[in-house]
Design a protein around this motif. Structure first.
Motif, PDB file in Angstrom:
ATOM      1  N   GLU A   8     -12.179   3.813  -3.948  1.00  0.00           N
ATOM      2  CA  GLU A   8     -11.011   4.118  -3.122  1.00  0.00           C
ATOM      3  C   GLU A   8     -10.847   3.105  -1.996  1.00  0.00           C
ATOM      4  OE1 GLU A   8     -11.428   8.075  -1.659  1.00  0.00           O
ATOM      5  OE2 GLU A   8     -10.891   9.000  -3.561  1.00  0.00           O
ATOM      6  N   TRP A   9     -11.935   2.812  -1.289  1.00  0.00           N
ATOM      7  CA  TRP A   9     -11.836   1.876  -0.167  1.00  0.00           C
ATOM      8  C   TRP A   9     -11.635   0.442  -0.645  1.00  0.00           C
ATOM      9  CZ3 TRP A   9     -10.277   3.439   4.231  1.00  0.00           C
ATOM     10  CH2 TRP A   9     -10.550   4.730   4.634  1.00  0.00           C
ATOM     11  N   ALA A  10     -12.157   0.088  -1.801  1.00  0.00           N
ATOM     12  CA  ALA A  10     -11.897  -1.245  -2.356  1.00  0.00           C
ATOM     13  C   ALA A  10     -10.417  -1.374  -2.721  1.00  0.00           C
ATOM     14  CB  ALA A  10     -12.781  -1.492  -3.576  1.00  0.00           C
ATOM     15  N   TRP A  11      -9.852  -0.331  -3.309  1.00  0.00           N
ATOM     16  CA  TRP A  11      -8.430  -0.317  -3.660  1.00  0.00           C
ATOM     17  C   TRP A  11      -7.570  -0.439  -2.411  1.00  0.00           C
ATOM     18  CZ3 TRP A  11      -4.975  -1.122  -7.175  1.00  0.00           C
ATOM     19  CH2 TRP A  11      -3.726  -0.545  -7.104  1.00  0.00           C
ATOM     20  N   ILE A  12      -7.920   0.288  -1.364  1.00  0.00           N
ATOM     21  CA  ILE A  12      -7.169   0.227  -0.110  1.00  0.00           C
ATOM     22  C   ILE A  12      -7.266  -1.171   0.497  1.00  0.00           C
ATOM     23  CG2 ILE A  12      -7.174   1.083   2.272  1.00  0.00           C
ATOM     24  CD1 ILE A  12      -7.864   3.842   1.073  1.00  0.00           C
ATOM     25  N   THR A  13      -8.441  -1.771   0.454  1.00  0.00           N
ATOM     26  CA  THR A  13      -8.623  -3.115   0.990  1.00  0.00           C
ATOM     27  C   THR A  13      -7.775  -4.127   0.226  1.00  0.00           C
ATOM     28  OG1 THR A  13     -10.876  -2.541   1.643  1.00  0.00           O
ATOM     29  CG2 THR A  13     -10.333  -4.885   1.531  1.00  0.00           C
ATOM     30  N   ILE A  14      -7.715  -4.005  -1.079  1.00  0.00           N
ATOM     31  CA  ILE A  14      -6.895  -4.911  -1.893  1.00  0.00           C
ATOM     32  C   ILE A  14      -5.418  -4.757  -1.538  1.00  0.00           C
ATOM     33  CG2 ILE A  14      -6.068  -5.331  -4.251  1.00  0.00           C
ATOM     34  CD1 ILE A  14      -8.959  -4.742  -5.170  1.00  0.00           C
ATOM     35  N   ILE A  15      -4.958  -3.526  -1.382  1.00  0.00           N
ATOM     36  CA  ILE A  15      -3.550  -3.299  -1.036  1.00  0.00           C
ATOM     37  C   ILE A  15      -3.236  -3.876   0.336  1.00  0.00           C
ATOM     38  CG2 ILE A  15      -1.808  -1.545  -0.537  1.00  0.00           C
ATOM     39  CD1 ILE A  15      -3.101   0.183  -2.677  1.00  0.00           C
ATOM     40  N   VAL A  16      -4.125  -3.678   1.303  1.00  0.00           N
ATOM     41  CA  VAL A  16      -3.901  -4.221   2.648  1.00  0.00           C
ATOM     42  C   VAL A  16      -3.862  -5.744   2.610  1.00  0.00           C
ATOM     43  CG1 VAL A  16      -4.943  -4.478   4.941  1.00  0.00           C
ATOM     44  CG2 VAL A  16      -4.796  -2.223   3.891  1.00  0.00           C
ATOM     45  N   LEU A  17      -4.759  -6.354   1.871  1.00  0.00           N
ATOM     46  CA  LEU A  17      -4.764  -7.816   1.770  1.00  0.00           C
ATOM     47  C   LEU A  17      -3.500  -8.344   1.097  1.00  0.00           C
ATOM     48  CD1 LEU A  17      -8.501  -8.513   0.904  1.00  0.00           C
ATOM     49  CD2 LEU A  17      -7.323  -8.942   3.069  1.00  0.00           C
ATOM     50  N   LEU A  18      -3.025  -7.654   0.066  1.00  0.00           N
ATOM     51  CA  LEU A  18      -1.779  -8.066  -0.586  1.00  0.00           C
ATOM     52  C   LEU A  18      -0.596  -7.920   0.368  1.00  0.00           C
ATOM     53  CD1 LEU A  18      -2.269  -6.631  -4.184  1.00  0.00           C
ATOM     54  CD2 LEU A  18      -2.187  -9.041  -3.514  1.00  0.00           C
ATOM     55  N   TRP A  19      -0.580  -6.825   1.144  1.00  0.00           N
ATOM     56  CA  TRP A  19       0.495  -6.641   2.125  1.00  0.00           C
ATOM     57  C   TRP A  19       0.451  -7.749   3.173  1.00  0.00           C
ATOM     58  CZ3 TRP A  19       0.452  -5.905   7.403  1.00  0.00           C
ATOM     59  CH2 TRP A  19       1.689  -5.638   7.969  1.00  0.00           C
ATOM     60  N   LEU A  20      -0.746  -8.087   3.662  1.00  0.00           N
ATOM     61  CA  LEU A  20      -0.877  -9.159   4.649  1.00  0.00           C
ATOM     62  C   LEU A  20      -0.399 -10.495   4.078  1.00  0.00           C
ATOM     63  CD1 LEU A  20      -4.298  -8.388   6.332  1.00  0.00           C
ATOM     64  CD2 LEU A  20      -2.059  -8.462   7.441  1.00  0.00           C
ATOM     65  N   TRP A  21      -0.701 -10.748   2.826  1.00  0.00           N
ATOM     66  CA  TRP A  21      -0.281 -11.985   2.178  1.00  0.00           C
ATOM     67  C   TRP A  21       1.248 -12.070   2.107  1.00  0.00           C
ATOM     68  CZ3 TRP A  21       0.696 -12.789  -3.480  1.00  0.00           C
ATOM     69  CH2 TRP A  21       0.852 -14.143  -3.778  1.00  0.00           C
ATOM     70  N   VAL A  22       1.889 -11.001   1.640  1.00  0.00           N
ATOM     71  CA  VAL A  22       3.349 -10.995   1.514  1.00  0.00           C
ATOM     72  C   VAL A  22       4.006 -11.052   2.888  1.00  0.00           C
ATOM     73  CG1 VAL A  22       5.320  -9.598   0.783  1.00  0.00           C
ATOM     74  CG2 VAL A  22       3.357  -9.846  -0.722  1.00  0.00           C
ATOM     75  N   VAL A  48       8.722  -6.281  -1.313  1.00  0.00           N
ATOM     76  CA  VAL A  48       7.390  -6.190  -1.918  1.00  0.00           C
ATOM     77  C   VAL A  48       6.379  -5.688  -0.897  1.00  0.00           C
ATOM     78  CG1 VAL A  48       5.545  -7.495  -3.029  1.00  0.00           C
ATOM     79  CG2 VAL A  48       7.919  -7.936  -3.630  1.00  0.00           C
ATOM     80  N   GLY A  49       6.494  -6.139   0.352  1.00  0.00           N
ATOM     81  CA  GLY A  49       5.611  -5.636   1.400  1.00  0.00           C
ATOM     82  C   GLY A  49       5.804  -4.149   1.624  1.00  0.00           C
ATOM     83  N   GLY A  50       7.037  -3.684   1.528  1.00  0.00           N
ATOM     84  CA  GLY A  50       7.302  -2.245   1.648  1.00  0.00           C
ATOM     85  C   GLY A  50       6.691  -1.454   0.511  1.00  0.00           C
ATOM     86  N   VAL A  51       6.680  -2.032  -0.682  1.00  0.00           N
ATOM     87  CA  VAL A  51       6.044  -1.362  -1.826  1.00  0.00           C
ATOM     88  C   VAL A  51       4.536  -1.265  -1.613  1.00  0.00           C
ATOM     89  CG1 VAL A  51       5.534  -1.586  -4.291  1.00  0.00           C
ATOM     90  CG2 VAL A  51       7.849  -1.976  -3.465  1.00  0.00           C
ATOM     91  N   PHE A  52       3.928  -2.352  -1.109  1.00  0.00           N
ATOM     92  CA  PHE A  52       2.493  -2.295  -0.823  1.00  0.00           C
ATOM     93  C   PHE A  52       2.195  -1.295   0.286  1.00  0.00           C
ATOM     94  CE2 PHE A  52       2.137  -6.760  -2.629  1.00  0.00           C
ATOM     95  CZ  PHE A  52       1.591  -6.303  -3.814  1.00  0.00           C
TER      96      PHE A  52
END
Length: 105
Positions: A8-22, A48-52
């Motif tokens: 769960e926390w790895a998934w959340i970290t990936i989503i946050v990193l993708l949002w930061l990238w976009v 896309v950032g809103g989707v993340f």
């Protein structure tokens, strides 16, 4: 149980990193287009950032020590993330809705 929490926390970290990238890419595009007045600028990545941000809100675990437990706190987090990302709410306000209503042809 522990493997599920790590996932769960790895998934959340990936989503946050993708949002930061976009969000950082969209900010870079705005910086080049509006501040530096460059002509050849790539286009933004709208929504896309809103989707993340939306994925992040529904991926947050329900726990006693979590910062965003209630629905209102999660909604405020979503609005904050969507406002910081220039490709979400600011993009819709400046490029989407306003030209349609202010164009008097």
């Amino acid at each position: 149980m522990m493997n599920q929490k790590i996932f769960e926390w790895a998934w959340i970290t990936i989503i946050v990193l993708l949002w930061l990238w976009v969000a950082s890419f969209n900010a870079w595009v705005i910086w080049r287009k509006r501040v530096r007045k460059e002509k050849d600028v790539p286009s933004m990545v709208p929504l896309v950032g809103g989707v993340f941000a939306f994925l992040l809100i529904f991926s947050l675990p329900d726990c006693q020590i979590c910062l965003f437990r209630s629905g209102l706190e999660r909604f405020v987090l979503f609005i904050a993330m969507s406002t910081v990302d220039f490709g979400s709410i600011p993009y819709l306000v400046s490029y989407g809705a306003l030209p349609r209503f202010t164009n008097n042809k």
